[in-house]
Design a protein around this motif. Sequence first.
Motif, PDB file in Angstrom:
ATOM      1  N   THR A 174       0.925  -1.194  -0.026  1.00 57.58           N
ATOM      2  CA  THR A 174      -0.122   0.098   0.065  1.00 57.58           C
ATOM      3  C   THR A 174       0.905   1.102   0.133  1.00 57.58           C
ATOM      4  O   THR A 174       1.948   1.320   0.450  1.00 57.58           O
ATOM      5  CB  THR A 174      -0.905  -0.077   1.175  1.00 57.58           C
ATOM      6  OG1 THR A 174      -0.100   0.039   2.497  1.00 57.58           O
ATOM      7  CG2 THR A 174      -1.928  -1.274   1.396  1.00 57.58           C
ATOM      8  N   LEU A 225      -0.585   8.439  -2.641  1.00 55.84           N
ATOM      9  CA  LEU A 225      -0.238   9.310  -3.615  1.00 55.84           C
ATOM     10  C   LEU A 225      -0.556  10.730  -3.093  1.00 55.84           C
ATOM     11  O   LEU A 225      -1.999  11.053  -3.013  1.00 55.84           O
ATOM     12  CB  LEU A 225      -0.819   9.001  -4.766  1.00 55.84           C
ATOM     13  CG  LEU A 225      -0.346   9.755  -5.962  1.00 55.84           C
ATOM     14  CD1 LEU A 225       1.031   9.935  -6.309  1.00 55.84           C
ATOM     15  CD2 LEU A 225      -1.129   9.422  -7.494  1.00 55.84           C
ATOM     16  N   PHE A 244      -6.602   2.410  -7.184  1.00 59.88           N
ATOM     17  CA  PHE A 244      -6.635   3.464  -6.653  1.00 59.88           C
ATOM     18  C   PHE A 244      -8.035   3.888  -6.037  1.00 59.88           C
ATOM     19  O   PHE A 244      -8.950   3.294  -6.756  1.00 59.88           O
ATOM     20  CB  PHE A 244      -6.466   4.612  -7.639  1.00 59.88           C
ATOM     21  CG  PHE A 244      -5.190   4.499  -8.252  1.00 59.88           C
ATOM     22  CD1 PHE A 244      -4.138   5.534  -7.870  1.00 59.88           C
ATOM     23  CD2 PHE A 244      -4.971   3.944  -9.522  1.00 59.88           C
ATOM     24  CE1 PHE A 244      -2.751   5.272  -8.494  1.00 59.88           C
ATOM     25  CE2 PHE A 244      -3.551   3.736 -10.188  1.00 59.88           C
ATOM     26  CZ  PHE A 244      -2.571   4.599  -9.685  1.00 59.88           C
ATOM     27  N   ASP A 245      -8.218   4.614  -4.925  1.00 58.89           N
ATOM     28  CA  ASP A 245      -9.352   4.802  -4.478  1.00 58.89           C
ATOM     29  C   ASP A 245      -9.960   6.227  -4.937  1.00 58.89           C
ATOM     30  O   ASP A 245      -9.328   7.264  -5.230  1.00 58.89           O
ATOM     31  CB  ASP A 245      -9.207   4.872  -2.932  1.00 58.89           C
ATOM     32  CG  ASP A 245      -9.234   3.513  -2.270  1.00 58.89           C
ATOM     33  OD1 ASP A 245      -9.271   2.503  -2.862  1.00 58.89           O
ATOM     34  OD2 ASP A 245      -9.074   3.552  -1.096  1.00 58.89           O
ATOM     35  N   ALA A 279     -11.382   7.797  -8.849  1.00 58.07           N
ATOM     36  CA  ALA A 279     -10.253   7.023  -9.366  1.00 58.07           C
ATOM     37  C   ALA A 279     -10.042   6.914 -10.627  1.00 58.07           C
ATOM     38  O   ALA A 279      -8.805   6.863 -11.273  1.00 58.07           O
ATOM     39  CB  ALA A 279     -10.368   5.548  -8.439  1.00 58.07           C
ATOM     40  N   VAL A 337      -3.605   3.916  -2.600  1.00 58.07           N
ATOM     41  CA  VAL A 337      -2.961   2.872  -3.825  1.00 58.07           C
ATOM     42  C   VAL A 337      -2.534   1.752  -3.140  1.00 58.07           C
ATOM     43  O   VAL A 337      -1.923   1.800  -2.226  1.00 58.07           O
ATOM     44  CB  VAL A 337      -1.683   3.581  -4.606  1.00 58.07           C
ATOM     45  CG1 VAL A 337      -1.431   2.922  -5.747  1.00 58.07           C
ATOM     46  CG2 VAL A 337      -1.979   5.166  -4.798  1.00 58.07           C
ATOM     47  N   LYS A 380      -6.635   6.856 -13.011  1.00 54.94           N
ATOM     48  CA  LYS A 380      -6.220   5.559 -13.389  1.00 54.94           C
ATOM     49  C   LYS A 380      -5.980   5.653 -15.062  1.00 54.94           C
ATOM     50  O   LYS A 380      -4.960   5.333 -15.591  1.00 54.94           O
ATOM     51  CB  LYS A 380      -7.395   4.575 -13.064  1.00 54.94           C
ATOM     52  CG  LYS A 380      -6.705   3.212 -13.285  1.00 54.94           C
ATOM     53  CD  LYS A 380      -7.868   2.281 -12.781  1.00 54.94           C
ATOM     54  CE  LYS A 380      -7.249   0.756 -12.997  1.00 54.94           C
ATOM     55  NZ  LYS A 380      -8.197  -0.119 -12.373  1.00 54.94           N
ATOM     56  N   ILE A 435      -4.465  10.184  -1.908  1.00 50.62           N
ATOM     57  CA  ILE A 435      -5.158   9.215  -2.439  1.00 50.62           C
ATOM     58  C   ILE A 435      -4.602   7.704  -2.372  1.00 50.62           C
ATOM     59  O   ILE A 435      -3.349   7.607  -2.725  1.00 50.62           O
ATOM     60  CB  ILE A 435      -5.085   9.243  -4.107  1.00 50.62           C
ATOM     61  CG1 ILE A 435      -5.618  10.648  -4.358  1.00 50.62           C
ATOM     62  CG2 ILE A 435      -5.904   8.209  -4.960  1.00 50.62           C
ATOM     63  CD1 ILE A 435      -5.147  11.083  -5.934  1.00 50.62           C
TER      64      ILE A 435
END
Length: 268
Positions: A37, A40, A155-156, A93, A202, A97, A200
Amino acid sequence: PADIAAFQGLGRGLTDCRGLKPVEPVFQPVSEQGPVTGILVLEAEGPWRIGQGTPDPDQSSKPADFLPKTEECVCWNEQGEGERRLRQFLLPAASLKGAIRHRMAFYARCLGAEWVVSDAPLDQEHAAVEALFGSLKHTGRENEGESGRAGALFFDDVWVDVDKSAVLRQMHNVIDRFTGGVMQGKLFEEESLTGGQLRIPVVLDTRRVDEGDEKLWQALALALADLCEGRLALGSRITTGNGYFRGRLEGELAQWLQERGQPVGEVA
């Protein structure tokens, strides 16, 4: 049957915990054989807008024609109290992405000296990109037996807290697509966000990728460096300078990439 009976015994209210037992979550230690994990961290250099949102219900004046992406959500405070927010700014996300995926495909082809030739299929995805971001399953009789696969890099979505003073409203002229000039008496208004920091989450599932693929990690590191050093923009109106960020990658994922000789996230 026991599970069905337990489910039927639950109350109707969302806060009703009758019949439930408290369970302490078990977190597995992060290792190279499992998910790695990271965070970002991005800070906007100027205005930015992603997607199209809904007007503010409390706003009395006419809303802008183009609005930042918003979503209804529940925000929780430290006391465990929830607050319903009808219009919370959102960074999807998918927007992040897509930009990283596209830039990574560029670097993967550069590193492999895969230059464009006249008979090359332009819509063919690169193997390095598919390894991290997955592939589509195409439908149709000619694609029978073909299967898609999920990616290994996640990505969230992130909700953005900004003050009303950080919302910028700009008026634009409508361009005549035939002449390239300004259309007389035609205007539209755009609402953008200014500044703000995004954090963010990841996750990289290392069990589904080849850790020894040097070009794969080099292409990813170069794409992330472009984003963190203000060379890769997100959202709309990037041709006018919107959507650029500075930032860094923090956490175990940054260390994991550095161990493979690919440092990312240094602020230029």
